[in-house]
Enzyme design. Structure first.
Site, PDB file in Angstrom:
ATOM      1  N   CYS A  98      27.547  -1.853  -5.698  1.00  0.00           N
ATOM      2  CA  CYS A  98      26.370  -1.513  -6.493  1.00  0.00           C
ATOM      3  C   CYS A  98      25.413  -0.641  -5.682  1.00  0.00           C
ATOM      4  CB  CYS A  98      25.648  -2.788  -6.928  1.00  0.00           C
ATOM      5  SG  CYS A  98      26.728  -3.980  -7.766  1.00  0.00           S
ATOM      6  N   CYS A 101       8.157   3.686  -4.365  1.00  0.00           N
ATOM      7  CA  CYS A 101       8.314   3.577  -5.817  1.00  0.00           C
ATOM      8  C   CYS A 101       6.952   3.632  -6.511  1.00  0.00           C
ATOM      9  CB  CYS A 101       9.030   2.280  -6.178  1.00  0.00           C
ATOM     10  SG  CYS A 101       9.391   2.171  -7.947  1.00  0.00           S
ATOM     11  N   ARG A 107      26.291 -13.360 -14.109  1.00  0.00           N
ATOM     12  CA  ARG A 107      26.232 -13.338 -12.642  1.00  0.00           C
ATOM     13  C   ARG A 107      25.046 -14.153 -12.140  1.00  0.00           C
ATOM     14  NH1 ARG A 107      25.421  -7.954 -11.501  1.00  0.00           N
ATOM     15  NH2 ARG A 107      27.485  -7.767 -12.432  1.00  0.00           N
ATOM     16  N   CYS A 116      28.957   0.406  -9.574  1.00  0.00           N
ATOM     17  CA  CYS A 116      27.816   0.218 -10.466  1.00  0.00           C
ATOM     18  C   CYS A 116      26.641   0.960  -9.847  1.00  0.00           C
ATOM     19  CB  CYS A 116      27.482  -1.265 -10.618  1.00  0.00           C
ATOM     20  SG  CYS A 116      26.018  -1.601 -11.647  1.00  0.00           S
ATOM     21  N   CYS A 158       8.473  -7.070  -7.574  1.00  0.00           N
ATOM     22  CA  CYS A 158       9.262  -6.261  -6.646  1.00  0.00           C
ATOM     23  C   CYS A 158       8.503  -5.913  -5.370  1.00  0.00           C
ATOM     24  CB  CYS A 158       9.714  -4.978  -7.345  1.00  0.00           C
ATOM     25  SG  CYS A 158      10.783  -3.959  -6.306  1.00  0.00           S
ATOM     26  N   CYS A 202       6.018  -2.911 -10.971  1.00  0.00           N
ATOM     27  CA  CYS A 202       6.690  -4.169 -11.320  1.00  0.00           C
ATOM     28  C   CYS A 202       6.201  -5.303 -10.409  1.00  0.00           C
ATOM     29  CB  CYS A 202       8.197  -4.012 -11.187  1.00  0.00           C
ATOM     30  SG  CYS A 202       8.865  -2.610 -12.130  1.00  0.00           S
ATOM     31  N   CYS A 256      25.182  -2.857 -17.922  1.00  0.00           N
ATOM     32  CA  CYS A 256      24.845  -4.059 -17.170  1.00  0.00           C
ATOM     33  C   CYS A 256      23.339  -4.259 -17.286  1.00  0.00           C
ATOM     34  CB  CYS A 256      25.256  -3.884 -15.702  1.00  0.00           C
ATOM     35  SG  CYS A 256      24.717  -5.208 -14.589  1.00  0.00           S
TER      36      CYS A 256
END
Length: 335
Positions: free
Chosen positions: A118, A74, A280, A150, A81, A78, A210
Protein backbone atom coordinates in the site's frame (compact mmCIF):
# COMPACT_ATOMS: atom_id res chain seq x y z
CA UNK A 1 -33.83 1.39 27.41
CA UNK A 2 -35.36 -1.80 28.86
CA UNK A 3 -37.09 -2.52 25.53
CA UNK A 4 -33.79 -2.10 23.72
CA UNK A 5 -32.02 -4.54 26.06
CA UNK A 6 -34.75 -7.12 25.56
CA UNK A 7 -34.40 -6.88 21.79
CA UNK A 8 -30.63 -7.33 21.99
CA UNK A 9 -31.00 -10.28 24.35
CA UNK A 10 -33.42 -11.98 21.98
CA UNK A 11 -31.09 -11.85 18.96
CA UNK A 12 -30.11 -15.23 17.52
CA UNK A 13 -26.48 -14.64 16.53
CA UNK A 14 -26.16 -17.80 14.45
CA UNK A 15 -29.36 -16.76 12.76
CA UNK A 16 -27.69 -13.50 11.74
CA UNK A 17 -24.77 -15.49 10.36
CA UNK A 18 -27.08 -17.71 8.31
CA UNK A 19 -28.87 -14.63 7.04
CA UNK A 20 -25.61 -12.99 5.96
CA UNK A 21 -24.38 -16.16 4.23
CA UNK A 22 -27.66 -16.45 2.34
CA UNK A 23 -27.28 -12.88 1.09
CA UNK A 24 -30.14 -11.44 3.11
CA UNK A 25 -29.24 -7.94 4.23
CA UNK A 26 -29.24 -7.20 7.95
CA UNK A 27 -31.49 -4.44 9.17
CA UNK A 28 -30.01 -1.43 10.92
CA UNK A 29 -31.68 -2.59 14.11
CA UNK A 30 -29.90 -5.94 13.91
CA UNK A 31 -26.57 -4.21 13.25
CA UNK A 32 -27.14 -1.96 16.27
CA UNK A 33 -27.93 -5.01 18.36
CA UNK A 34 -24.46 -6.41 17.66
CA UNK A 35 -22.81 -3.23 18.94
CA UNK A 36 -25.07 -3.02 21.99
CA UNK A 37 -24.93 -6.64 23.04
CA UNK A 38 -23.83 -7.45 26.57
CA UNK A 39 -20.19 -8.43 26.89
CA UNK A 40 -21.19 -11.92 27.98
CA UNK A 41 -22.54 -12.42 24.43
CA UNK A 42 -19.16 -11.62 22.88
CA UNK A 43 -17.95 -15.15 22.21
CA UNK A 44 -21.30 -16.12 20.67
CA UNK A 45 -21.12 -13.06 18.41
CA UNK A 46 -17.56 -13.83 17.34
CA UNK A 47 -18.47 -17.46 16.66
CA UNK A 48 -21.35 -16.30 14.44
CA UNK A 49 -19.10 -13.81 12.63
CA UNK A 50 -16.57 -16.60 12.10
CA UNK A 51 -19.21 -18.74 10.36
CA UNK A 52 -19.64 -15.96 7.80
CA UNK A 53 -15.92 -15.32 7.48
CA UNK A 54 -15.19 -19.03 7.01
CA UNK A 55 -17.93 -19.39 4.39
CA UNK A 56 -16.44 -16.69 2.17
CA UNK A 57 -12.72 -16.81 3.00
CA UNK A 58 -11.99 -20.06 4.82
CA UNK A 59 -9.13 -19.63 7.29
CA UNK A 60 -6.95 -17.52 5.02
CA UNK A 61 -5.57 -14.15 6.15
CA UNK A 62 -4.55 -11.41 3.73
CA UNK A 63 -1.47 -9.41 4.72
CA UNK A 64 -1.01 -5.76 3.75
CA UNK A 65 1.96 -3.45 4.26
CA UNK A 66 1.93 0.37 4.24
CA UNK A 67 4.76 2.59 3.07
CA UNK A 68 4.39 6.21 4.13
CA UNK A 69 5.39 7.62 0.75
CA UNK A 70 5.02 11.27 1.76
CA UNK A 71 4.83 12.40 5.37
CA UNK A 72 3.32 15.62 6.70
CA UNK A 73 3.07 18.78 4.58
CA UNK A 74 -0.69 18.23 4.41
CA UNK A 75 -3.12 21.17 4.07
CA UNK A 76 -6.11 19.13 5.26
CA UNK A 77 -7.38 19.49 8.85
CA UNK A 78 -8.43 15.91 9.68
CA UNK A 79 -8.65 15.82 13.46
CA UNK A 80 -7.39 12.25 13.87
CA UNK A 81 -4.24 12.60 11.77
CA UNK A 82 -0.73 13.42 12.99
CA UNK A 83 0.13 14.66 9.48
CA UNK A 84 -2.69 17.22 9.39
CA UNK A 85 -2.16 20.96 9.32
CA UNK A 86 -3.85 21.07 12.76
CA UNK A 87 -1.45 18.57 14.32
CA UNK A 88 1.45 19.43 16.62
CA UNK A 89 2.62 15.81 16.79
CA UNK A 90 6.41 15.51 16.43
CA UNK A 91 6.51 13.44 13.25
CA UNK A 92 9.09 13.07 10.51
CA UNK A 93 8.20 15.16 7.46
CA UNK A 94 9.39 14.56 3.91
CA UNK A 95 8.26 14.91 0.30
CA UNK A 96 7.36 12.00 -2.00
CA UNK A 97 9.87 9.17 -1.76
CA UNK A 98 11.97 8.41 -4.81
CA UNK A 99 11.10 5.53 -7.12
CA UNK A 100 13.90 3.27 -5.84
CA UNK A 101 12.79 3.72 -2.22
CA UNK A 102 9.22 2.77 -3.11
CA UNK A 103 10.50 -0.33 -4.91
CA UNK A 104 12.70 -1.30 -1.95
CA UNK A 105 9.57 -1.11 0.22
CA UNK A 106 7.87 -3.63 -2.05
CA UNK A 107 10.83 -6.01 -1.69
CA UNK A 108 10.55 -5.70 2.09
CA UNK A 109 6.84 -6.50 1.80
CA UNK A 110 7.64 -9.67 -0.15
CA UNK A 111 10.02 -10.79 2.60
CA UNK A 112 7.20 -10.30 5.14
CA UNK A 113 4.83 -12.57 3.11
CA UNK A 114 2.66 -9.59 2.19
CA UNK A 115 0.22 -9.87 -0.71
CA UNK A 116 -0.80 -6.21 -1.03
CA UNK A 117 1.66 -3.30 -0.89
CA UNK A 118 0.00 0.00 0.00
CA UNK A 119 1.58 3.25 -1.21
CA UNK A 120 0.13 6.02 0.96
CA UNK A 121 0.84 9.75 0.68
CA UNK A 122 -0.42 12.68 2.72
CA UNK A 123 -2.03 15.67 1.01
CA UNK A 124 -5.29 16.67 -0.63
CA UNK A 125 -4.31 14.90 -3.83
CA UNK A 126 -1.19 14.08 -5.88
CA UNK A 127 0.70 16.64 -7.94
CA UNK A 128 1.84 15.66 -11.44
CA UNK A 129 5.38 15.04 -10.16
CA UNK A 130 4.15 12.89 -7.28
CA UNK A 131 1.89 10.89 -9.57
CA UNK A 132 4.76 10.37 -12.02
CA UNK A 133 6.97 8.97 -9.24
CA UNK A 134 4.27 6.57 -8.04
CA UNK A 135 3.44 5.44 -11.58
CA UNK A 136 7.11 4.73 -12.37
CA UNK A 137 7.53 2.70 -9.18
CA UNK A 138 4.31 0.75 -9.68
CA UNK A 139 5.22 -0.18 -13.24
CA UNK A 140 8.53 -1.69 -12.13
CA UNK A 141 7.05 -3.44 -9.08
CA UNK A 142 4.31 -5.05 -11.15
CA UNK A 143 6.81 -6.23 -13.77
CA UNK A 144 9.14 -7.86 -11.25
CA UNK A 145 7.12 -9.01 -8.22
CA UNK A 146 3.95 -11.12 -7.74
CA UNK A 147 2.23 -8.49 -5.65
CA UNK A 148 -0.94 -6.43 -5.63
CA UNK A 149 -0.63 -2.66 -5.31
CA UNK A 150 -3.00 -0.38 -3.42
CA UNK A 151 -2.55 3.38 -3.71
CA UNK A 152 -3.88 6.00 -1.30
CA UNK A 153 -3.00 9.46 -2.59
CA UNK A 154 -6.04 11.56 -1.70
CA UNK A 155 -8.66 13.03 -4.00
CA UNK A 156 -8.29 11.91 -7.63
CA UNK A 157 -9.41 13.25 -10.97
CA UNK A 158 -10.64 10.71 -13.57
CA UNK A 159 -7.44 11.29 -15.55
CA UNK A 160 -5.23 10.55 -12.54
CA UNK A 161 -7.25 7.44 -11.74
CA UNK A 162 -6.85 6.22 -15.32
CA UNK A 163 -3.03 6.67 -15.13
CA UNK A 164 -2.83 4.68 -11.91
CA UNK A 165 -4.92 1.88 -13.37
CA UNK A 166 -2.82 1.77 -16.53
CA UNK A 167 0.37 1.61 -14.44
CA UNK A 168 -0.93 -1.49 -12.68
CA UNK A 169 -2.52 -0.23 -9.45
CA UNK A 170 -5.00 -2.91 -8.42
CA UNK A 171 -6.80 -1.09 -5.62
CA UNK A 172 -7.39 2.49 -4.50
CA UNK A 173 -8.03 3.40 -0.87
CA UNK A 174 -10.00 6.43 0.24
CA UNK A 175 -11.73 5.92 3.58
CA UNK A 176 -15.12 7.39 4.41
CA UNK A 177 -13.83 7.41 8.01
CA UNK A 178 -17.17 8.24 9.62
CA UNK A 179 -20.82 8.85 8.81
CA UNK A 180 -22.01 11.76 6.69
CA UNK A 181 -23.68 13.54 9.62
CA UNK A 182 -20.54 13.26 11.81
CA UNK A 183 -18.06 14.22 9.14
CA UNK A 184 -17.96 17.96 9.79
CA UNK A 185 -16.86 17.23 13.39
CA UNK A 186 -13.73 15.54 12.04
CA UNK A 187 -12.71 17.52 8.95
CA UNK A 188 -13.66 20.86 7.38
CA UNK A 189 -11.28 21.19 4.41
CA UNK A 190 -13.12 18.59 2.33
CA UNK A 191 -16.50 16.89 2.53
CA UNK A 192 -17.90 13.43 2.96
CA UNK A 193 -19.23 13.76 -0.59
CA UNK A 194 -15.67 14.41 -1.83
CA UNK A 195 -14.64 11.06 -0.39
CA UNK A 196 -17.58 9.20 -1.89
CA UNK A 197 -16.81 10.79 -5.26
CA UNK A 198 -13.15 9.69 -5.13
CA UNK A 199 -14.12 6.10 -4.31
CA UNK A 200 -16.51 6.15 -7.28
CA UNK A 201 -13.84 7.69 -9.54
CA UNK A 202 -11.36 4.95 -8.66
CA UNK A 203 -13.97 2.29 -9.27
CA UNK A 204 -14.94 3.80 -12.63
CA UNK A 205 -11.30 3.65 -13.71
CA UNK A 206 -11.25 -0.10 -13.03
CA UNK A 207 -9.46 -0.15 -9.69
CA UNK A 208 -10.90 -2.16 -6.82
CA UNK A 209 -12.44 0.28 -4.31
CA UNK A 210 -11.05 0.17 -0.78
CA UNK A 211 -12.79 2.32 1.82
CA UNK A 212 -13.24 2.04 5.54
CA UNK A 213 -13.80 3.66 8.88
CA UNK A 214 -12.05 4.99 11.96
CA UNK A 215 -13.82 4.03 15.18
CA UNK A 216 -13.55 6.03 18.38
CA UNK A 217 -13.91 9.57 17.02
CA UNK A 218 -16.93 10.42 19.15
CA UNK A 219 -19.44 8.75 16.84
CA UNK A 220 -22.66 7.16 18.11
CA UNK A 221 -23.65 3.54 17.56
CA UNK A 222 -26.10 4.73 14.93
CA UNK A 223 -23.39 6.64 13.08
CA UNK A 224 -21.07 3.61 13.09
CA UNK A 225 -23.88 1.54 11.61
CA UNK A 226 -24.58 4.29 9.06
CA UNK A 227 -21.04 4.15 7.70
CA UNK A 228 -21.16 0.35 7.52
CA UNK A 229 -24.30 0.57 5.39
CA UNK A 230 -22.78 3.35 3.28
CA UNK A 231 -19.77 1.13 2.55
CA UNK A 232 -22.10 -1.69 1.58
CA UNK A 233 -23.95 0.67 -0.75
CA UNK A 234 -20.63 1.82 -2.28
CA UNK A 235 -19.78 -1.86 -2.80
CA UNK A 236 -16.28 -1.38 -1.39
CA UNK A 237 -14.29 -4.57 -1.97
CA UNK A 238 -11.96 -3.99 0.97
CA UNK A 239 -13.00 -2.36 4.24
CA UNK A 240 -10.27 -1.34 6.69
CA UNK A 241 -11.69 -0.96 10.19
CA UNK A 242 -9.35 1.41 12.04
CA UNK A 243 -9.43 2.09 15.77
CA UNK A 244 -8.48 5.61 16.81
CA UNK A 245 -4.94 5.82 18.10
CA UNK A 246 -5.28 9.13 19.94
CA UNK A 247 -1.90 10.66 19.10
CA UNK A 248 -0.74 13.51 21.36
CA UNK A 249 -0.72 16.76 19.40
CA UNK A 250 -3.79 15.93 17.33
CA UNK A 251 -7.22 17.51 17.95
CA UNK A 252 -8.72 14.14 18.92
CA UNK A 253 -5.93 13.24 21.34
CA UNK A 254 -8.36 13.49 24.27
CA UNK A 255 -10.61 10.69 23.01
CA UNK A 256 -10.17 7.27 24.59
CA UNK A 257 -13.62 5.78 24.11
CA UNK A 258 -12.77 2.29 22.88
CA UNK A 259 -12.26 -1.00 24.65
CA UNK A 260 -11.30 -4.35 23.10
CA UNK A 261 -14.79 -5.82 23.39
CA UNK A 262 -16.43 -2.92 21.55
CA UNK A 263 -13.81 -3.16 18.81
CA UNK A 264 -14.54 -6.87 18.35
CA UNK A 265 -18.30 -6.28 18.24
CA UNK A 266 -17.73 -3.64 15.56
CA UNK A 267 -15.65 -6.02 13.45
CA UNK A 268 -18.42 -8.60 13.75
CA UNK A 269 -21.02 -5.99 12.76
CA UNK A 270 -19.04 -5.07 9.63
CA UNK A 271 -18.72 -8.77 8.77
CA UNK A 272 -22.49 -9.27 9.05
CA UNK A 273 -23.31 -6.12 7.06
CA UNK A 274 -20.68 -6.73 4.33
CA UNK A 275 -20.33 -10.53 4.53
CA UNK A 276 -18.38 -11.26 1.34
CA UNK A 277 -16.00 -8.30 1.55
CA UNK A 278 -12.43 -8.13 2.83
CA UNK A 279 -12.68 -6.82 6.39
CA UNK A 280 -9.31 -5.61 7.71
CA UNK A 281 -8.40 -5.11 11.35
CA UNK A 282 -6.34 -2.01 10.73
CA UNK A 283 -4.67 0.97 12.37
CA UNK A 284 -4.79 1.06 16.15
CA UNK A 285 -5.52 -2.65 16.59
CA UNK A 286 -2.46 -3.19 18.77
CA UNK A 287 -3.37 -0.26 21.05
CA UNK A 288 -7.10 -0.91 21.26
CA UNK A 289 -7.42 -4.70 21.03
CA UNK A 290 -4.40 -5.54 23.17
CA UNK A 291 -4.35 -9.18 24.22
CA UNK A 292 -7.62 -9.83 22.36
CA UNK A 293 -6.05 -9.23 18.94
CA UNK A 294 -6.27 -12.90 17.86
CA UNK A 295 -10.06 -12.84 18.27
CA UNK A 296 -10.26 -10.12 15.61
CA UNK A 297 -9.41 -12.69 12.94
CA UNK A 298 -12.61 -14.60 13.64
CA UNK A 299 -14.42 -11.69 11.96
CA UNK A 300 -11.68 -10.01 9.90
CA UNK A 301 -9.82 -11.83 7.15
CA UNK A 302 -7.11 -9.22 6.66
CA UNK A 303 -4.58 -7.22 8.69
CA UNK A 304 -1.75 -4.75 8.19
CA UNK A 305 1.68 -5.96 9.22
CA UNK A 306 4.61 -3.73 10.09
CA UNK A 307 4.33 -0.04 10.91
CA UNK A 308 1.51 2.33 10.04
CA UNK A 309 1.92 5.89 8.76
CA UNK A 310 3.46 7.60 11.80
CA UNK A 311 2.93 4.95 14.49
CA UNK A 312 4.61 1.60 15.05
CA UNK A 313 2.90 -1.74 14.61
CA UNK A 314 3.96 -4.99 16.18
CA UNK A 315 6.62 -7.16 14.61
CA UNK A 316 5.53 -9.05 11.49
CA UNK A 317 6.87 -12.25 13.03
CA UNK A 318 4.42 -11.78 15.91
CA UNK A 319 1.56 -11.46 13.43
CA UNK A 320 2.75 -14.55 11.56
CA UNK A 321 2.86 -16.46 14.85
CA UNK A 322 -0.63 -15.25 15.81
CA UNK A 323 -2.02 -16.50 12.50
CA UNK A 324 -0.25 -19.84 12.86
CA UNK A 325 -1.39 -20.28 16.47
CA UNK A 326 -5.00 -19.79 15.37
CA UNK A 327 -4.62 -22.52 12.77
CA UNK A 328 -5.12 -19.96 10.01
CA UNK A 329 -3.08 -19.58 6.81
CA UNK A 330 -1.44 -16.56 5.18
CA UNK A 331 -2.93 -15.97 1.76
CA UNK A 332 -0.20 -15.55 -0.82
CA UNK A 333 -0.78 -13.25 -3.76
CA UNK A 334 -2.14 -14.90 -6.89
CA UNK A 335 -2.15 -12.56 -9.88
Amino acid sequence: MKEQLVKVKDINWRGLADQAIEGKALTREEALAVLRADDNELLAIMDAAYQVRRHFFGNKVKLNLIINAKSGHCPEDCGYCSQSIRSDAPIEKYTMLEKDTLIDGARKAMEMKVGTYCIVASGRGPTKRELDQVVAAVEEIKSTMPMKICACLGILSPEQAARLKQAGVDRYNHNLNTSSDHYSHITSTHTYEDRVHTVSTAKAAGMSPCSGVIMGMGETDEQLVDVAFSLRELDADSIPVNFLNAIPGTPLAHLHDLDPRRCLKALAMFRFVCPSKEIRASGGREVNLGSLQPLALYAANSIFVGDYLTTEGQEATDDHRMIEDLGFEIERCAL
